[in-house]
Scaffold this active site. Structure first.
Site, mmCIF file in Angstrom:
data_model
loop_
_atom_site.group_PDB
_atom_site.id
_atom_site.type_symbol
_atom_site.label_atom_id
_atom_site.label_comp_id
_atom_site.label_asym_id
_atom_site.label_seq_id
_atom_site.Cartn_x
_atom_site.Cartn_y
_atom_site.Cartn_z
ATOM 1 N N PRO A 150 35.752 35.936 37.164
ATOM 2 C CA PRO A 150 35.686 34.834 38.129
ATOM 3 C C PRO A 150 37.051 34.615 38.785
ATOM 4 C CG PRO A 150 34.579 34.246 36.097
ATOM 5 C CD PRO A 150 35.295 35.532 35.829
ATOM 6 N N GLU A 151 37.044 34.492 40.094
ATOM 7 C CA GLU A 151 38.279 34.273 40.841
ATOM 8 C C GLU A 151 38.318 32.837 41.344
ATOM 9 O OE1 GLU A 151 38.907 37.430 43.692
ATOM 10 O OE2 GLU A 151 37.871 38.884 42.423
ATOM 11 N N ARG A 172 42.072 49.628 39.731
ATOM 12 C CA ARG A 172 41.064 48.677 40.222
ATOM 13 C C ARG A 172 40.254 49.289 41.360
ATOM 14 N NH1 ARG A 172 42.408 43.494 38.695
ATOM 15 N NH2 ARG A 172 40.200 43.090 39.108
ATOM 16 N N LYS A 179 43.096 30.413 38.175
ATOM 17 C CA LYS A 179 41.786 30.652 37.554
ATOM 18 C C LYS A 179 41.595 29.812 36.296
ATOM 19 C CE LYS A 179 42.039 35.413 39.242
ATOM 20 N NZ LYS A 179 42.049 36.854 38.868
#
Length: 310
Positions: A2-3, A300, A60
């Protein structure tokens, strides 16, 4: 993971659902979820009898300022009246990291964490890690499949960042006055690393992650492999504008759900359906119809349009 938009969505939901309800106890199903500064038993003991005055987001991280109602001062209906007046946003107060008279509750969802506001009668999920019981037969349930998530209790009169150490490492919030084009230029110039990698650095910008870094670079027309030192002033200005634009759109959409993210009511986010490039490898660009490509950059997944981004 989650960002910022997902965590902000959760924060707003928690502010609508959980405030001014007394915590009656709980159950820690996985001890390692509680930060080592306190035992699982002490964690629950410290929270019992307290309520949540307000949730805030920093990067976050989710942080709940706790309150302690003196016995006998709670009036019937007081909580409902307070919740009706609760704002849906979570602006950071100037005293954000300062001590609270009743302490703080900290949460980081990490890769797969979920905070769900449910009735206590709801079946307990396989990966439930912590259950916090509130008056009204309600429960705040922390579910985390990969077990990387963390919860902290920050004692009364203690600075938050002295317990939640990661807060000390965060850069400015994207919506803050500190996050200017000049700030971004100063931080990026003369750095010999790809701009995509730089945008993931939480010490540069708090809360930005893989999804919205890809989206930002698409909207700004910049290739993710471009070295920071090679960026022009115009490109940095476009990146700054795009960061704010992308995050605002994602928050309005309730975040992105590609695997685990749910809001506090268990509902998926909607941004994934309008994403420009993220998770769209092999599909046509929404702008020029070129095929979206995917590469690995610093480990990534990175998505981009080879025609729109230079």
């Amino acid at each position: 993971m989650p960002e910022l938009p997902e965590v902000e969505t959760i924060c707003r939901g928690l502010n609508q659902a959980t405030l001014d309800r007394e915590m009656l106890g709980g159950d820690v199903l996985l001890n390692s979820t509680i930060a080592r500064s306190i035992s699982a038993t002490d964690f629950l003991t410290k929270l019992k009898g307290k309520s949540i005055a307000r949730w805030y987001r920093r990067g976050k991280y989710l942080l709940a300022e706790l309150s302690q109602f003196p016995e006998g001062e709670r009036e019937k209906g007081k909580g409902e009246e307070f919740r009706d007046q609760t704002p849906t946003s979570s602006p950071l107060p100037s005293s954000f990291l300062l001590p609270s008279k009743a302490g703080w509750l900290g949460v980081h969802l990490r890769m797969t964490g979920q905070l769900l506001w449910v009735n206590r009668s709801e079946p307990v999920q396989k990966h439930a890690r912590v259950r916090l019981f509130f008056e009204g037969n309600q429960e705040l349930r922390f579910v985390d499949q990969r077990t990387f998530g963390q919860m902290w209790y920050v004692p009364a009169e203690t600075e938050v960042s002295s317990t939640v150490i990661g807060l000390k490492l965060l850069g400015p919030e994207p919506f803050s006055d500190e996050f200017t084009t000049e700030y971004l230029t100063r931080k990026l110039q003369r750095r010999a690393r790809p701009i995509k990698t730089a945008l993931l650095d939480q010490a540069l910008i708090a809360g930005l992650g893989n999804i919205y870094a890809d989206e930002t670079l698409f909207l700004s027309g910049v290739m993710p492999t471009t070295l920071c030192a090679d960026l022009t002033a115009e490109q940095i200005g476009r990146i700054h504008t795009a960061i704010i634009q992308v995050l605002q759109k994602a928050i309005e959409s309730g975040g992105t759900t590609f695997s685990n993210f749910l809001n506090v009511q268990g509902v998926n986010g909607n941004y994934g359906g309008v994403a420009w490039v993220y998770n769209r490898a092999g599909q046509p660009c929404r702008t020029c119809s070129a095929t979206i490509e995917r590469i690995k950059l610093a480990g990534r997944s990175t998505h981009f349009c080879p025609a729109c981004q230079q």
